[in-house]
Design a protein around this motif. Sequence first.
Motif, PDB file in Angstrom:
ATOM      1  N   GLN A 139     -31.771 -53.153  20.829  1.00 56.98           N
ATOM      2  CA  GLN A 139     -32.741 -52.578  20.249  1.00 56.98           C
ATOM      3  C   GLN A 139     -33.668 -53.623  19.718  1.00 56.98           C
ATOM      4  OE1 GLN A 139     -32.183 -48.990  18.129  1.00 56.98           O
ATOM      5  NE2 GLN A 139     -33.178 -49.780  16.227  1.00 56.98           N
ATOM      6  N   ARG A 143     -37.339 -54.549  20.946  1.00 52.49           N
ATOM      7  CA  ARG A 143     -38.279 -54.284  20.054  1.00 52.49           C
ATOM      8  C   ARG A 143     -39.417 -55.796  20.120  1.00 52.49           C
ATOM      9  NH1 ARG A 143     -35.981 -52.386  15.987  1.00 52.49           N
ATOM     10  NH2 ARG A 143     -36.937 -50.100  15.875  1.00 52.49           N
ATOM     11  N   ARG A 149     -38.135 -48.644  25.219  1.00 54.78           N
ATOM     12  CA  ARG A 149     -36.743 -48.316  24.663  1.00 54.78           C
ATOM     13  C   ARG A 149     -36.055 -47.550  25.775  1.00 54.78           C
ATOM     14  NH1 ARG A 149     -35.701 -45.691  18.853  1.00 54.78           N
ATOM     15  NH2 ARG A 149     -33.361 -45.415  18.958  1.00 54.78           N
ATOM     16  N   PHE A 223     -42.528 -50.632  23.265  1.00 55.31           N
ATOM     17  CA  PHE A 223     -40.945 -50.320  22.797  1.00 55.31           C
ATOM     18  C   PHE A 223     -40.922 -48.705  22.086  1.00 55.31           C
ATOM     19  CE2 PHE A 223     -37.647 -49.751  19.488  1.00 55.31           C
ATOM     20  CZ  PHE A 223     -36.549 -50.046  20.198  1.00 55.31           C
TER      21      PHE A 223
END
Length: 499
Positions: A139, A143, A149, A223
């Motif tokens: 993550q 990011r 994501r 993201f």
Amino acid sequence: MSDPVLSSTALGLGLVGMLVSLGLLIWFAYRGWSVLLLAPIAAMLAALVSGEPVLAHWTQTFMSSAARFLAQFFPLFLLGALFGKLMEDSGSVNAIAQFMTDKLGPRRAILAVVIGGAVVTYGGVSLFVAFFVLAPMAQALFRAANIPRRLMPAAIALGTSTFTMSALPGTPAIQNAIPMPFFGTTPFAAPGLGVIASVVMIGFGLWWLSRQEGAARRAGEGFGDGFGEAPDALASARESSLVRERATVSQSFDPAEIERGHVSERLPPIGIAIAPLVVVVCANFAMNIFVFRHYDASYLAEARWGGTTLSAVSGVWSVSVALALAVVVLISLNGSRLGTLKESVDAGANASVLPILSVGSLVGYGAVIAALPAFELVRAWVLGIGGGPLVSLAVAANLLAALTGSASGGLTIALDALGGTYLQLAAQHHIDPALLHRVAVMSSGTLDSLPHNGAVVTLLSVCGTTHKQSYGDMLMVGVVGALVALAVVIVLGSFAGSF
């Protein structure tokens, strides 16, 4: 003299009973019902419809087969879960993830996640421990790199659930241990083919993820597009009963134990963090290549040791010794970081119990099905598949892993029912048992990754995404890439043999 019409009718009825029982097992299991109870009920239903003695199958077939599975593989489940928990609580897995993040950074975010996952799982860390550590790492990297994501689960799956589980020679994954008692092989069976298969899986998976990343950038997708923040994704996964039930059937760690113990906030240096993983790989290699080649195990033929052979047990012994040594090294190097050692050890040991009982229950179900007269129809169909023993073995392991949602359960059921037959066919066709081993393991790790698989459900949960958002990419890297690699191994093995 028996009535052939009656015999055909009985076989047909038995086949229907088998299919209905399997359908009920799958339907209820995917809705969170415990397979510990579902498997024996489904097995007894199939026996009843087939006109077989139900109680005899319950105690003599189901329980005997489940108990045999526990007797063979409990050391691996126990030590594997313990090792994974200690690696997590010592901060070692976090240290490795942080090292990959620092060295590769956001510019190579996908590669960092894949390599990080591969290092920890090939070194013996349980898949689900890896998930809970790699998800925050992925993550942060995704990011920073502004990568969608939705690609996180596929990147983690590529590094943890493909080549390190079924192809790399010597992997301590339980799937790689299951064929050893059946074929008399080692964890390093067909090493050359395993390496080639790994290269195919890695290459295909990275190509696909790079392609998807490029398409997303051209479309201006970042993201967080299409997602709300999900800061409690890990907590939700830990607390989900559905995730737990599916996870414990498909892998060897009970997610409920993840939160027990205490993860060290003081991370070890990368050398100390990775040392136990190196011990697993090196000790496993040394036991198989050097120690057992000069070990006099003639005593195993005695009745008190079960009248077995070294080749039937050496694989489990080698992985068990490797994991046990790694646990000792880990504790020795991280004593000050394991402030709640007793709690961590208890959690690791407890985490192995429900998974092995769940898989053992599936194995017992498969043993009952294989003992029914109607199973001869299934056996004849599988063995009649064109392409030779390697192709039919691949189909059988794939189908059973897909239906059970468990690579280990599906593979054990297939080998319990047909392992001896395939060994005979291998001798007739001059096929090295090591090639059977590698094909069987790789086959169990392909269609098992369908949407209902516990690892898939857990990974999506810890990443805070859904099947609709992420499963398509997981399918490509976890199923399509694995099938391509399996096809390459079968073709090469058919022409060049095992190497």
